[in-house]
Scaffold this active site. Structure first.
Site, PDB file in Angstrom:
ATOM      1  N   CYS A 194       6.964   2.594   2.047  1.00 25.80           N
ATOM      2  CA  CYS A 194       6.766   4.045   2.081  1.00 25.80           C
ATOM      3  C   CYS A 194       8.042   4.859   2.315  1.00 25.80           C
ATOM      4  CB  CYS A 194       5.678   4.430   3.073  1.00 25.80           C
ATOM      5  SG  CYS A 194       5.645   3.484   4.582  1.00 25.80           S
ATOM      6  N   ARG A 229       8.317  -9.442   6.722  1.00 28.34           N
ATOM      7  CA  ARG A 229       7.930  -9.202   8.107  1.00 28.34           C
ATOM      8  C   ARG A 229       8.125 -10.469   8.906  1.00 28.34           C
ATOM      9  NH1 ARG A 229       2.539  -5.531   6.922  1.00 28.34           N
ATOM     10  NH2 ARG A 229       3.691  -3.958   5.751  1.00 28.34           N
ATOM     11  N   GLN A 274       3.276  -6.100  -1.947  1.00 30.49           N
ATOM     12  CA  GLN A 274       2.147  -5.176  -1.902  1.00 30.49           C
ATOM     13  C   GLN A 274       2.030  -4.431  -3.223  1.00 30.49           C
ATOM     14  OE1 GLN A 274       3.572  -2.855   1.471  1.00 30.49           O
ATOM     15  NE2 GLN A 274       1.959  -3.772   2.727  1.00 30.49           N
ATOM     16  N   ASP A 313       1.531  -1.407  -3.826  1.00 30.49           N
ATOM     17  CA  ASP A 313       1.588  -0.325  -2.849  1.00 30.49           C
ATOM     18  C   ASP A 313       1.716   1.010  -3.555  1.00 30.49           C
ATOM     19  OD1 ASP A 313       1.669   0.705  -0.339  1.00 30.49           O
ATOM     20  OD2 ASP A 313       3.689   0.024   0.146  1.00 30.49           O
ATOM     21  N   HIS A 357       1.716   5.440  -2.907  1.00 27.66           N
ATOM     22  CA  HIS A 357       1.705   6.584  -2.007  1.00 27.66           C
ATOM     23  C   HIS A 357       1.365   7.812  -2.813  1.00 27.66           C
ATOM     24  CE1 HIS A 357       4.070   3.495   0.044  1.00 27.66           C
ATOM     25  NE2 HIS A 357       3.390   3.919   1.087  1.00 27.66           N
ATOM     26  N   LYS A 384      -6.740   4.081   9.281  1.00 29.27           N
ATOM     27  CA  LYS A 384      -6.875   3.454   7.964  1.00 29.27           C
ATOM     28  C   LYS A 384      -8.290   2.959   7.719  1.00 29.27           C
ATOM     29  CE  LYS A 384      -5.703  -1.309   9.192  1.00 29.27           C
ATOM     30  NZ  LYS A 384      -4.651  -2.278   9.344  1.00 29.27           N
ATOM     31  N   HIS A 404      -1.332   6.293   1.915  1.00 32.80           N
ATOM     32  CA  HIS A 404      -0.866   4.948   1.560  1.00 32.80           C
ATOM     33  C   HIS A 404      -2.063   4.166   1.030  1.00 32.80           C
ATOM     34  CE1 HIS A 404       2.592   5.173   4.636  1.00 32.80           C
ATOM     35  NE2 HIS A 404       1.834   6.214   4.912  1.00 32.80           N
TER      36      HIS A 404
END
Length: 659
Positions: free
Chosen positions: A351, A380, A398, A400, A402, A486, A532
């Site tokens: 992000c 991570r 991900q 991912d 936004h 979330k 997200h």
RNA sequence: GCUGGCGUGGCGCAAUCGGUAGCGCACCUGUCUUGUAAACAGGUGGUUGGGGGUUCGAGUCCCCCCGCCAGCUCCA
């Protein structure tokens, strides 16, 4: 002559002598373990009272099964203390499919210990000891249990605080009245006793031989890593030997489906030791599955109005101070590397970099919603003990996105995203899932940023969308990210395990921290909200879940090899190769088995590789311009004209059906 | 990260009391190859996860590290 009392037994009124026990009310019924009296579970050896409504409870219902398992835990504890009197007792609740009991012992249990304990338990079970309930005062309990420090600790917490004390602790000290359950031998002597809320099955005999000790492991007392570790023994218990066997068979099936095993067998991926823990590599066959999935997901994102972007894997550390990941999430990030005196970090989230794209030029309300999307790989520092195959890794790709939207458009965007996510899951054959909504833990404000009003609004928006979906919704208090609540989708795989897949998060914090804004129609500068969304969460995890869901037998559109040609003899290779070229021209992944194995061996290999379509050709097929199908279930269809066969294969691939 | 268990050719496993590593599959070579889950024969491949120690001698015993498994804790 005792006065008669009236009880309502399973709906009908009965008049019985005072002092009649619940057990006696159900004397003519088999399998009754406890009574439900005015909604509360009671031991069968207790006496009924006038006016009570009493129902029989068997192991066929959840309540009964839990009582059975809890009693099994007691028998385990009794066996442990019989073998090792210095073992101190923790708690022993029923859990999904079984029970556990925690012990403080000098030396941890070995597999041999478990075998021996199982035998000791069996002797106790065969003896047919009865469970007797005895009410005690706090002082009496404290005196009697002076040697059991953990029980003493629980006594101090009884009542409402018990479930906060430790998950499962309420089975020990659930109510306001403390009780001890004694196990009584046939001759009336007391074999053993334990502080317990109860109720229990009438006799250990009920457990029969339908229980088994599964494994032992350490567990922190009262679930906190600041507390000492106790040794936990897990067991399973069922109403019958047959059900125990069926359960063990389910476990064996899960093992056969384990993606770590299938990944190696089917040559999909591996975890080379030199790379380090939690870092998978995808082999060509696994690469096909991953790429097919990514291609499809990328196309669907573009159709849904997302713009595909690309970002680096590392960044100067400063970025993560701006976003707030440091220091909120420093523990989960890899340590910095030094470049020319600057600290760089592997990114743990995409992000912040998407925010930089947003910020790269002035934005107008006309640009919104702005939807940025990529397959962003993040790293991570997951603790070593939690890594597990593809489902928990240190490299997480991900899907991912936004979405930057005006605040008033946020609800619609969240709704749109949830619908999109669910449609994608369906495309991959996952139909069984529920939603979880993770919110802020109000008692730990230091873990979250943003005002109460912001959290309230964000939570309300997510909740409304989640409820509107009509799906099962499970609350997860305290599970939110530091920057916002979330919704997550918990998908069940083919054998009932659940995995967190998709997440949708409402974030009002990062737009503020990055100074994101847009010019509204009225000329004012406004701050967007960002949503997200990770559709499959982690591509790696999703591949793992797919492998297990399909047990390695992928639907044709995902299968690494879609069609395998097997000639009946070498002579027919050229003919089958032609058929293969026809298929390949349509984009079908075709392989021809040109090995010098004989025919039956080739069939066996094909079967083990789980290809969806095996095409066979011998003289009969060749002279008829046909091929023969062999399907995964072993069935066959012979003499299919080549063009028809091609269409059948293409049809299944295009329709994304399973075969 | 914590507790316990484990680590032997690509995979699955064996090796007695510490005595000098073996089997099946896979792989390679050869002879084969005609209808739906294993043709036959021969062969290659191991610093026993890595390092250190004890011992005349270590896959085996001890220590450190790495990795895997189960559970706990954690999972933005």
């Amino acid at each position: 002559m005792p006065a008669p009392i009236t009880v309502h037994v399973a709906g009908s009124e009965r008049s019985v002598a005072e002092g009649t026990t619940y057990g006696e009310l159900f004397e003519d019924q088999r399998g009754v373990l406890v009574a439900r009296v005015d909604g509360e579970l009671r031991d069968l050896h207790l006496a009924a009272h006038d006016g009570e409504a009493v129902e029989p409870v068997t192991a066929a219902e959840q309540d009964g099964l839990e009582v059975l398992r809890h009693s099994a835990a007691h028998v385990l504890a009794q066996a442990v203390q019989q073998v090792n009197p210095s073992a101190r007792l923790g708690i022993g609740p029923p859990v999904r499919d079984g029970f556990y009991y925690d012990f403080d012992v000098e030396t941890p249990f070995t597999p041999e210990d478990l075998k021996a304990l199982e035998k000791t338990m069996q002797r106790i079970v065969n003896e047919g000891q009865t469970f007797r309930r005895r009410e005690v005062s706090d002082q009496e309990a404290a005196a009697e249990l002076a040697a059991e420090p953990y029980k003493i600790e629980l006594i101090g917490l009884k009542g409402g605080a018990a479930e906060d004390a430790a998950e499962g602790a309420s089975v020990e000290v659930g109510g306001s009245q403390l009780t001890i359950y004694d196990n009584v031998r046939k001759d009336g002597t007391v074999a053993w006793g334990d502080l317990c809320r109860g109720p229990h099955v009438p006799s250990t005999k009920v457990l029969g031989n339908a229980f088994k000790l599964m494994r032992s492991a350490a567990a922190y007392w009262r679930g906190s890593e600041r507390n000492p570790q106790l040794q936990r023994i897990y067991g399973t218990a069922w109403p019958s030997k047959e059900e125990l066997k069926a359960y063990l068979e389910r476990l064996a099936e899960a093992e056969r489906r384990d993606h770590r095993r299938l990944g190696a067998e089917l040559d999909l991926f591996s975890f080379p030791e030199v790379l380090g823990a939690g870092l998978p590599v995808f082999h060509p066959k696994g690469g096909v599955v991953k790429r097919e999935m990514e291609d499809y997901v990328r196309r669907r994102h573009i159709e849904e109005g997302f713009s595909y972007v690309g970002t680096p894997h590392i960044s100067r550390e400063e970025l993560f101070y701006t976003s707030g990941h440091l220091p909120y999430y420093a523990d989960g990030m890899f340590p910095p590397m030094d470049l020319d005196g600057q600290s760089y970090r592997l990114k743990a989230m995409n992000c912040p970099i998407h925010n930089l794209i947003y910020r790269s030029r002035g934005r107008s309300y006309r640009d919104l919603p702005l939807r940025l999307f990529e397959f962003g790989t993040v790293y991570r520092d997951e603790k070593s003990g939690v890594l597990s195959g593809l489902t928990r890794v240190r490299m997480i790709t991900q899907d991912d996105s936004h979405s930057y939207v005006a605040k008033e458009d946020a609800p619609a965007e969240v709704g749109h995203l949830l619908e999109f996510v669910l449609s994608l899951l369906r495309d991959f054959g996952l139909e069984d899932y529920y939603l979880e909504i993770s919110t802020r833990d109000d008692s730990k404000p230091e873990k979250f940023i943003g005002s109460d009003a912001q959290w309230e609004e964000a939570t309300r928006v997510l909740e409304e969308v989640a409820v509107a979906s009509g799906l099962e919704l499970v609350p997860d208090p305290g599970g939110a990210a530091y920057y916002g609540p979330k919704i997550s989708v918990q998908a069940r795989d083919a054998i009932g395990r659940t995995w967190q897949m998709s997440t949708i998060q409402y974030d009002f914090n990062q737009p503020e921290r990055f100074g994101l804004e847009y010019q509204a129609a009225d000329g004012t500068r406004q701050q967007p909200v960002m949503i997200h969304a990770a559709k499959f969460g982690s591509i790696e995890r999703f591949v793992g879940v797919l492998v297990e869901h399909y047990a390695g037998a992928f639907p044709p559109w995902l299968a690494p090899v879609q069609v395998l040609g097997i000639p009946v003899a070498e002579e027919f290779e050229p003919y089958l190769r032609e058929v293969g070229e026809r298929l390949a021209a349509e984009g079908v992944r075709f392989e021809l088995d040109e090995s010098d194995d004989r025919f039956p061996k080739k069939i066996r290999n094909a079967s083990k590789s789980k290809v969806p379509f095996v095409l066979i050709a011998g003289e009969e097929d060749r002279s008829a311009g046909a091929v023969s199908f062999r399907y995964r279930d072993g069935s066959q269809k012979n003499g299919v004209p080549v063009e028809e066969a091609v269409q059948e294969v293409l049809g299944a691939i295009r329709a994304k059906t399973q075969v």
